[in-house]
Design an enzyme around this catalytic site. Structure first.
Site, mmCIF file in Angstrom:
data_model
loop_
_atom_site.group_PDB
_atom_site.id
_atom_site.type_symbol
_atom_site.label_atom_id
_atom_site.label_comp_id
_atom_site.label_asym_id
_atom_site.label_seq_id
_atom_site.Cartn_x
_atom_site.Cartn_y
_atom_site.Cartn_z
ATOM 1 N N GLY A 267 0.822 -1.210 0.000
ATOM 2 C CA GLY A 267 0.000 0.000 0.000
ATOM 3 C C GLY A 267 0.852 1.253 0.000
ATOM 4 O O GLY A 267 2.059 1.189 -0.235
ATOM 5 N N ASN A 268 0.221 2.387 0.235
ATOM 6 C CA ASN A 268 0.971 3.637 0.318
ATOM 7 C C ASN A 268 0.348 4.549 1.365
ATOM 8 O O ASN A 268 -0.662 4.199 1.972
ATOM 9 C CB ASN A 268 1.052 4.312 -1.059
ATOM 10 C CG ASN A 268 -0.325 4.672 -1.588
ATOM 11 O OD1 ASN A 268 -1.007 5.524 -1.046
ATOM 12 N ND2 ASN A 268 -0.750 3.972 -2.646
#
Ligand code: CTP
Length: 413
Positions: free
Chosen positions: A210-211
């Protein structure tokens, strides 16, 4: 600028959601607005006059025949900075669209020259009925903001669009419309698509790549577009923020899901703003069961494959009359990288901001340079994400209605 309190007329028509509007009233008065509640006669069956009077600190009347020496049916509308009707029933929308003036609220709507917002709430069948659709279109064409109802459980057992949005979010609409003042609702009747948040690419049932995107910028874009009159589809990836009132929220997880949702909504859109942080790569293979450390002595490498580039796909399509906006997060050579990315993605505008561990992500403010495919460059100083959002919509509106007066200046460079 005057220092007096902004004057709000809070119209209440006869829907069960009137009880939620007590909370909107409280937020308005506590944040320094002078609110006069104008219910319809039947609305008082749901919430009585003493509640509205006590919460607003002002007298309450539904009738044109009370206090006639003050000519309230004219005075209230003329002196208001905002008229906000919540809940707006199908009947109230019909009376407003046809210019009827059979009670104090509809008289006030005819005399008001300030921004007017309707927050409808009713059963799905009533909301979707062609008569209501036409009345809503008429009101929007005249410049009123009609907030799309939320979807969910309605009174009784049915579900669907028709719920009054959360009062805290309605308050945000009121605040933004008031802040815009006499500026036109230039996105009225337009459909805009905004993507927000950060995609998650699954490795196994419990892990993902993810980020750090919070979704704040995308949500600010959605909220400001609602206040400018747009119909908004917000494609949200993994965002822990309340749904903005008036936006249709489509929740997605991965880049592939986001592509599907964005392209579907973009089919009839006037503008698409890709504010989401979309993962460029995803794991090549998804493991159905959790990877255990006992699976092998050494961890297996995770092979990645490329995700579809949604912005580039929209850029390649280049549909006339649709403005496409990208966002670029850069850590160095911000402008040069931004120009190259703008050309590569084929978008009309690219909002470039500098990111680092302590910049932009999860912060309420942002600074950016907006580059245009026509060579323009607009610097947006550090400020609230909603100010950057409004600048983006100014630039989108300039491109949707070329030749009309621009909301602000941008320089060629
Ligand atoms: N974007 C997209 N689909 C992707 C990746 C990005 O639509 N698969 C969009 C983002 O929403 C954003 C813009 O493209 O509007 C820029 O994304 P960014 O990751 O900065 O650009 P990249 O092309 O990935 O360039 P680089 O990684 O080299 O910085």
């Amino acid at each position: 600028m005057t220092s007096r309190k902004p004057r709000v007329v809070l119209g209440v028509s006869a829907g069960i959601a009137a009880y939620k509007v007590c909370e909107l009233l409280r937020r308005l008065t506590e944040s320094g607005h002078d609110v006069t509640v104008v219910p319809t006669e039947d609305a008082l069956r749901f919430v009585g006059e003493p509640t509205w009077a006590a919460l607003s600190g002002n007298p309450v009347s539904a009738r044109v025949w009370d206090g006639v020496e003050g000519v309230p049916h004219v005075r209230l509308g003329q002196s208001a900075d905002l008229v906000f009707v919540a809940p707006a029933t199908a009947d109230l929308l019909a009376r407003a669209a046809h210019g009827l003036a059979d009670d104090l609220l509809t008289n006030t709507l005819l005399t008001a020259r300030c921004p007017v917002v309707f927050a409808p709430a009713m059963h799905t069948e009533m909301w979707e009925h062609p008569a209501t659709r036409e009345n809503v279109a008429t009101l929007r064409a005249r410049g009123a903001v009609v907030v799309e109802p939320a979807s969910g459980r309605l009174t009784g057992k049915d579900t669907g669009p028709g719920r009054l949005p959360d009062p805290a979010e309605l308050f945000e609409v009121a605040r933004r419309v008031l802040a815009r003042g006499a500026a036109p609702r230039d996105l009225a009747g337009r459909h805009v698509v905004v993507s927000a948040g950060g995609t998650r690419e699954a490795i196994d049932p419990v892990r993902f790549i993810g980020n750090r995107s919070s979704g704040l910028q995308g949500y600010a874009l959605a909220r400001t577009a609602v206040a400018r009159g747009a119909r908004v589809t917000l494609v949200a990836a993994n965002v822990a923020l309340p749904d903005p009132a008036g936006a249709e929220v489509v929740a997605v997880t991965s880049a592939v899901e986001m592509r599907e949702a964005v392209l579907e909504a973009a089919a009839d859109a006037d503008a698409v703003v890709m504010a989401a942080a979309v993962a460029d790569f995803r794991p090549a293979g998804y493991r159905d069961s959790k990877i255990k450390k006992t699976d092998g002595a050494e961890p297996e490498p995770i092979r990645l494959v490329k995700n579809p580039d949604i912005l580039a796909e929209l850029g390649r399509e280049r549909r006339a009359g649709r403005v496409v906006v990208g966002f670029a997060a850069e850590t160095d050579d911000v402008l040069a990288n931004g120009r190259a990315k703008l050309a590569r993605k084929g978008s009309d505008l690219l909002v470039v901001n500098q990111v680092g561990a302590d910049l932009t992500f999860g912060r309420p403010d942002n600074a950016a340079v907006v580059l245009g495919a026509d060579g323009s460059r607009t610097d947006v100083p550090r400020g609230p994400k909603e100010a950057l959002a409004d600048t983006v919509w100014d630039l989108v509106a300039e491109r949707l209605f070329p030749g009309e007066e621009a909301g602000h200046a941008s320089v060629r460079g």
